[in-house]
Motif scaffolding. Sequence first.
Motif, PDB file in Angstrom:
ATOM      1  N   UNK A 143     -12.955 -10.269 -55.076  1.00 45.26           N
ATOM      2  CA  UNK A 143     -12.240 -11.033 -54.051  1.00 45.26           C
ATOM      3  C   UNK A 143     -10.808 -11.340 -54.481  1.00 45.26           C
ATOM      4  N   UNK A 144     -10.615 -11.614 -55.774  1.00 45.60           N
ATOM      5  CA  UNK A 144      -9.256 -11.858 -56.278  1.00 45.60           C
ATOM      6  C   UNK A 144      -8.399 -10.614 -56.107  1.00 45.60           C
TER       7      UNK A 144
ATOM      8  N   UNK B 173     -14.815 -15.977 -50.336  1.00 51.06           N
ATOM      9  CA  UNK B 173     -15.708 -14.905 -50.796  1.00 51.06           C
ATOM     10  C   UNK B 173     -17.134 -15.407 -50.928  1.00 51.06           C
ATOM     11  N   UNK B 174     -18.076 -14.490 -50.689  1.00 52.28           N
ATOM     12  CA  UNK B 174     -19.480 -14.837 -50.890  1.00 52.28           C
ATOM     13  C   UNK B 174     -20.268 -13.615 -51.344  1.00 52.28           C
ATOM     14  N   UNK B 175     -21.436 -13.887 -51.881  1.00 52.84           N
ATOM     15  CA  UNK B 175     -22.345 -12.854 -52.351  1.00 52.84           C
ATOM     16  C   UNK B 175     -23.357 -12.583 -51.239  1.00 52.84           C
ATOM     17  N   UNK B 176     -23.282 -11.386 -50.646  1.00 53.93           N
ATOM     18  CA  UNK B 176     -24.170 -11.059 -49.529  1.00 53.93           C
ATOM     19  C   UNK B 176     -25.246 -10.064 -49.936  1.00 53.93           C
ATOM     20  N   UNK B 177     -25.497  -9.931 -51.226  1.00 57.45           N
ATOM     21  CA  UNK B 177     -26.573  -9.048 -51.654  1.00 57.45           C
ATOM     22  C   UNK B 177     -27.898  -9.558 -51.093  1.00 57.45           C
TER      23      UNK B 177
ATOM     24  N   UNK C 182     -16.803 -19.022 -52.436  1.00 59.08           N
ATOM     25  CA  UNK C 182     -15.769 -19.319 -53.412  1.00 59.08           C
ATOM     26  C   UNK C 182     -14.433 -19.186 -52.697  1.00 59.08           C
ATOM     27  N   UNK C 183     -13.610 -20.229 -52.763  1.00 57.32           N
ATOM     28  CA  UNK C 183     -12.285 -20.188 -52.150  1.00 57.32           C
ATOM     29  C   UNK C 183     -11.267 -19.851 -53.234  1.00 57.32           C
ATOM     30  N   UNK C 184     -10.549 -18.755 -53.023  1.00 60.05           N
ATOM     31  CA  UNK C 184      -9.573 -18.279 -53.994  1.00 60.05           C
ATOM     32  C   UNK C 184      -8.180 -18.396 -53.392  1.00 60.05           C
TER      33      UNK C 184
ATOM     34  N   UNK D 295     -17.813 -23.518 -54.162  1.00 58.41           N
ATOM     35  CA  UNK D 295     -18.519 -24.515 -53.360  1.00 58.41           C
ATOM     36  C   UNK D 295     -20.026 -24.328 -53.527  1.00 58.41           C
ATOM     37  N   UNK D 296     -20.773 -25.427 -53.459  1.00 62.05           N
ATOM     38  CA  UNK D 296     -22.233 -25.296 -53.548  1.00 62.05           C
ATOM     39  C   UNK D 296     -22.800 -24.657 -52.279  1.00 62.05           C
TER      40      UNK D 296
END
Length: 398
Positions: free
Chosen positions: A334-335, A348-352, A366-368, A376-377
């Motif tokens: 994402x970075x 960004x997130x994990x969509x696996x 995650x905010x980058x 974020x939780x």
Amino acid sequence: MLASKRILLIIGGGIAAYKSLDLIRRLKERGASVTPVLTRAAEEFVTPLSVSALAGEKAYRDLFDLTDEAEMGHIQLSRSADLIVLAPATADLMGKMVGGLANDLASTLLMATDTPVLCAPAMNVRMWDHPATQRNLKQLQADGIRFVGPNEGDMACGEFGPGRMSEPLEIVAAIGTQLADGPLRGKRILVTSGPTHEPIDPVRYIANRSSGAQGAAVARALSALGAEVVFVTGPADVPPPAGVQVVRVETAQQMSDAVDAALPVDAGVFAAAVADWRVATASDRKLKKSHDGLPSLEFSENPDILKRVSRLEAGRPALVVGFAAETNDVVENATAKRARKGCDWIVANDVSPKTGIMGGSENAVVLISDDGVDEWPRMDKDMVADRLAQKIADALAD
């Protein structure tokens, strides 16, 4: 939210005028006062008596009624409201507003006011798609006029497409947003959402598993903070939020065109899962099995909407937020995407598959940004949207 609010309702001429009767009733239920104004054409569809009876107010009709001019001049009438609502807003009325014409009571009120104006367009699909109407729409948006709808569907003329006036409750929601005193009042924000469908032939397409739930939640949260939201959505599983301007698209190219039409905006949130590729030449008939083996499909790259908007030299939004759906090395990928696209923030997130996030009700993002990586939780997608909307409001206030 609408208690004691004063609405000046201008009813244009069109079959959708009948919805204005229910709109008046819904506004009155919520404590608003409604002063109705009818154009001459509107009187062909609804009567002044029915409008007046529902509103509990006199229905104004004629610019040159001297009695009314003595009691309440058109200048005061146009400025005594908290909001002016055009429903239905016809192509003729929109054209008059752009041209600065003032040859009847409705157009004169619109020229003589500094009160915010909300339009609910209604017209034949070909009239809505006409280049003149689209030019007028763009100019009115640039002038600060807000819009709700139009919706897509069957028309009284027998055609199908965009041009149906929004339903009364949708207009009520848009009025509530317009009158909200949130931190994003006066800001216009673009949100893209959902997947895109790239056709292979008339019955097959390339798509992804995005439900559009997170994008819809973000649009709803921004609207709740007072923003005027233009919501460009692909064929999502979830309905669009009420009170926003909805633009429905199918393909990446259509989404790109809709984004261009929505600019300029104060911020852009690009939550859509846009297909990276499309079939270069989609077949105009269904592909059949044959003994010659599998069909050969040639692919072309779709427009990179996020990158193009992020790198605009003129008219770039003050804040551009991208989304990155990753299945591995989330922060690193994402970075790199943020640097490659040129946007301000990446969510960004994990969509696996193991996360259950894609198509689910929760998200962990995650905010980058220039401030670094903010993890974020895991929480409900509505809560993610509320938190992101507040951060956008804070950023635009700086």
